[in-house]
Every structure is written in C-alpha cells, then in structure tokens.
Write a protein that holds these residues in place. Sequence first.
Motif, mmCIF file in Angstrom:
data_model
loop_
_atom_site.group_PDB
_atom_site.id
_atom_site.type_symbol
_atom_site.label_atom_id
_atom_site.label_comp_id
_atom_site.label_asym_id
_atom_site.label_seq_id
_atom_site.Cartn_x
_atom_site.Cartn_y
_atom_site.Cartn_z
ATOM 1 N N THR A 41 0.848 -1.187 0.000
ATOM 2 C CA THR A 41 0.000 0.000 0.000
ATOM 3 C C THR A 41 0.880 1.231 0.000
ATOM 4 N N VAL A 42 0.334 2.288 -0.557
ATOM 5 C CA VAL A 42 1.035 3.561 -0.629
ATOM 6 C C VAL A 42 0.126 4.621 -0.022
ATOM 7 N N THR A 43 0.660 5.405 0.882
ATOM 8 C CA THR A 43 -0.137 6.406 1.587
ATOM 9 C C THR A 43 0.445 7.794 1.393
ATOM 10 N N GLN A 44 -0.400 8.685 0.937
ATOM 11 C CA GLN A 44 -0.039 10.094 0.861
ATOM 12 C C GLN A 44 -0.978 10.818 1.817
ATOM 13 N N SER A 45 -0.427 11.298 2.896
ATOM 14 C CA SER A 45 -1.249 11.825 3.980
ATOM 15 C C SER A 45 -1.671 13.273 3.781
ATOM 16 N N GLN A 46 -1.174 13.910 2.738
ATOM 17 C CA GLN A 46 -1.476 15.318 2.500
ATOM 18 C C GLN A 46 -2.350 15.453 1.247
ATOM 19 N N PRO A 47 -3.641 15.583 1.383
ATOM 20 C CA PRO A 47 -4.501 15.726 0.194
ATOM 21 C C PRO A 47 -4.171 16.994 -0.582
ATOM 22 N N GLU A 48 -3.814 18.053 0.149
ATOM 23 C CA GLU A 48 -3.512 19.330 -0.504
ATOM 24 C C GLU A 48 -2.320 19.993 0.178
ATOM 25 N N MET A 49 -1.530 20.646 -0.666
ATOM 26 C CA MET A 49 -0.410 21.427 -0.142
ATOM 27 C C MET A 49 -0.320 22.704 -0.972
ATOM 28 N N ALA A 51 17.618 9.985 -5.239
ATOM 29 C CA ALA A 51 17.537 10.438 -6.625
ATOM 30 C C ALA A 51 17.290 11.948 -6.682
ATOM 31 N N THR A 52 17.833 12.547 -7.731
ATOM 32 C CA THR A 52 17.667 13.985 -7.944
ATOM 33 C C THR A 52 17.457 14.247 -9.423
ATOM 34 N N GLU A 53 16.505 15.125 -9.711
ATOM 35 C CA GLU A 53 16.255 15.563 -11.082
ATOM 36 C C GLU A 53 16.017 17.061 -11.057
ATOM 37 N N ASN A 54 17.079 17.807 -11.292
ATOM 38 C CA ASN A 54 16.997 19.262 -11.311
ATOM 39 C C ASN A 54 16.446 19.777 -9.982
ATOM 40 N N ARG A 55 15.280 20.414 -9.989
ATOM 41 C CA ARG A 55 14.743 20.989 -8.756
ATOM 42 C C ARG A 55 14.012 19.958 -7.896
ATOM 43 N N PHE A 56 13.915 18.743 -8.392
ATOM 44 C CA PHE A 56 13.183 17.691 -7.684
ATOM 45 C C PHE A 56 14.162 16.709 -7.054
ATOM 46 N N SER A 57 13.963 16.421 -5.808
ATOM 47 C CA SER A 57 14.785 15.422 -5.134
ATOM 48 C C SER A 57 13.920 14.641 -4.170
ATOM 49 N N VAL A 58 14.415 13.460 -3.813
ATOM 50 C CA VAL A 58 13.662 12.641 -2.872
ATOM 51 C C VAL A 58 14.477 12.419 -1.613
ATOM 52 N N ASN A 59 13.752 12.133 -0.557
ATOM 53 C CA ASN A 59 14.370 11.693 0.692
ATOM 54 C C ASN A 59 13.850 10.281 0.926
ATOM 55 N N PHE A 60 14.656 9.302 0.572
ATOM 56 C CA PHE A 60 14.276 7.905 0.646
ATOM 57 C C PHE A 60 14.814 7.319 1.941
ATOM 58 N N GLN A 61 13.910 6.917 2.819
ATOM 59 C CA GLN A 61 14.266 6.299 4.088
ATOM 60 C C GLN A 61 13.720 4.875 4.070
ATOM 61 N N LYS A 62 14.564 3.935 3.667
ATOM 62 C CA LYS A 62 14.092 2.569 3.449
ATOM 63 C C LYS A 62 13.573 1.933 4.730
ATOM 64 N N ALA A 63 14.289 2.115 5.829
ATOM 65 C CA ALA A 63 13.871 1.484 7.081
ATOM 66 C C ALA A 63 12.519 2.027 7.532
ATOM 67 N N ALA A 64 12.323 3.293 7.326
ATOM 68 C CA ALA A 64 11.062 3.921 7.716
ATOM 69 C C ALA A 64 9.996 3.769 6.658
ATOM 70 N N LYS A 65 10.359 3.241 5.484
ATOM 71 C CA LYS A 65 9.434 3.108 4.350
ATOM 72 C C LYS A 65 8.806 4.449 4.019
ATOM 73 N N SER A 66 9.677 5.406 3.847
ATOM 74 C CA SER A 66 9.244 6.764 3.559
ATOM 75 C C SER A 66 9.930 7.244 2.284
ATOM 76 N N PHE A 67 9.190 7.998 1.486
ATOM 77 C CA PHE A 67 9.713 8.426 0.180
ATOM 78 C C PHE A 67 9.124 9.795 -0.128
ATOM 79 N N CYS A 111 5.179 10.663 1.462
ATOM 80 C CA CYS A 111 4.688 9.383 0.965
ATOM 81 C C CYS A 111 5.264 8.281 1.838
ATOM 82 N N THR A 112 4.429 7.397 2.295
ATOM 83 C CA THR A 112 4.896 6.202 2.982
ATOM 84 C C THR A 112 4.290 5.000 2.282
ATOM 85 N N TYR A 113 4.946 3.874 2.475
ATOM 86 C CA TYR A 113 4.475 2.674 1.804
ATOM 87 C C TYR A 113 4.684 1.484 2.718
ATOM 88 N N ASP A 114 3.995 0.439 2.393
ATOM 89 C CA ASP A 114 4.088 -0.765 3.206
ATOM 90 C C ASP A 114 4.414 -1.925 2.286
#
Lengths: 116, 115
Positions: free
Chosen positions: B3-11, B59-75, B23-26
């Motif tokens: 499952t993939v969870t995005q807890s912020q409907p709007e930002m 991963a990084t793509e120009n102005r976009f980057s991710v914070n991947f925390q595998k143990a926490a299952k966060s992306f 984003c978190t995932y299980d």
Amino acid sequence: EAGVTQFPSHSVIEKGQTVTLRCDPISGHDNLYWYRRVMGKEIKFLLHFVKESKQDESGMPNNRFLAERTGGTYSTLKVQPAELEDSGVYFCASSLGGGFYPYEQYFGPGTRLTVT
Amino acid sequence: AQTVTQSQPEMSVQEAETVTLSCTYDTSESDYYLFWYKQPPSRQMILVIRQEAYKQQNATENRFSVNFQKAAKSFSLKISDSQLGDAAMYFCAYRTPRGNNDMRFGAGTRLTVKP
C-alpha cells in the motif's frame, strides 16, 4: 512522437448503459495498462496487456468490465451495464518492455466517466 | 499487500519556495522501485523521479529530489524553487521488480503554487 491518447476525454452516461473507452498506446509499446481513479482515492490497477494477450487482469472489478486489445495495438475497455460506482477517471499507460526492469510507463490524459 | 499512503490531500507553496510532499508505503519486499508522478490539470501524468530501493543515494532531477528512508518506508519529494508550472496532482507509486508490472499508487497530493 505521439504520446498515449485516450478517447473520449469525458463521458456521461446513465446507469445501465454501455460505454467503451479507447486507448492508443505509443507506437511500438507492447505493454498496455489500464488504471482507474475513483474520486479522491488512489489510482488502482485494472489490467495489463502484453501485445494482444492479457498478462494480468487481477484488478478488474467484476465481469461488467471487458478489455480487449485486438492486434496488439489499441485497446478498448467496455463497461456494460454501467453502475454509479464505476464513475471515475480511467487511465491508460503503455511501456516499451516489462518484466524485471521497470520500463517507464507513459500515461494518457485519462477518460473521465460519469454515471448518473 | 503493498500500500502507498499520501497523507497530504492538498499542499500549497509560495513561488520560489521549497515544499516537501510525503509518501509512505508498506511492503515486505526488499527490492522495489518508487516513483513520483505529476499530473497537471487536464494533462497527461508524467514521471518526475524514480528511486531504486537498492540504491542508498537519493535520486535527484533538477529541482526535484527525494528523501528515501528505506527502514522507515518513507519516500518524500522535495521541490525546490517552486514554479507556477509545478502546480499539479502528485502521485507517489510503488512497484516490485517481479513479473507483475502494475504499480500501486497513493491517493495523490494536490499542490498549489502561489505567485
């Protein structure tokens, strides 16, 4: 190069009627996927074609949904008879390959289906 | 099941500022792929960035980057120097490298960019 196209962009039908959605993948893409997003919820996988064969149709909700891909080119998704809960946005995607390597899936703009 | 969870409907974010979408995932898998897709209004969904789970480097793509925390299952997705054209629905997605090619998506986050 043309992207994935879908037709129609929006369809409004009454409950009990039939609707057929069409997807034209990127030329040369053997893999074609259908997804659906019900209002405010996650996008859910419906099925996956490899050429004209159904590789995985585990996401199809019930037998009112019929997907075909004649000749391994465009695909159609027919809903018959449509129910209110079928409303949502239907996305099609295609990719060059599949299997273990995650070839990028290119998405179409979606068809918004409204069942009244 | 994954499952993939995005807890912020709007930002929302001010133009030129930085925003982070969560984003978190299980999953019980150790090898998988994570994606962020962007869908501008009335347009195709496009791939923004991809992360392989076996890679420790974010991963990084120009102005976009991710914070991947595998143990926490966060992306999470960070957008720097936000632009008006960044306004869109953003979907986080997951897939395994196995035979199935379907992806699991979150419910999406609608990002508004204020001038």
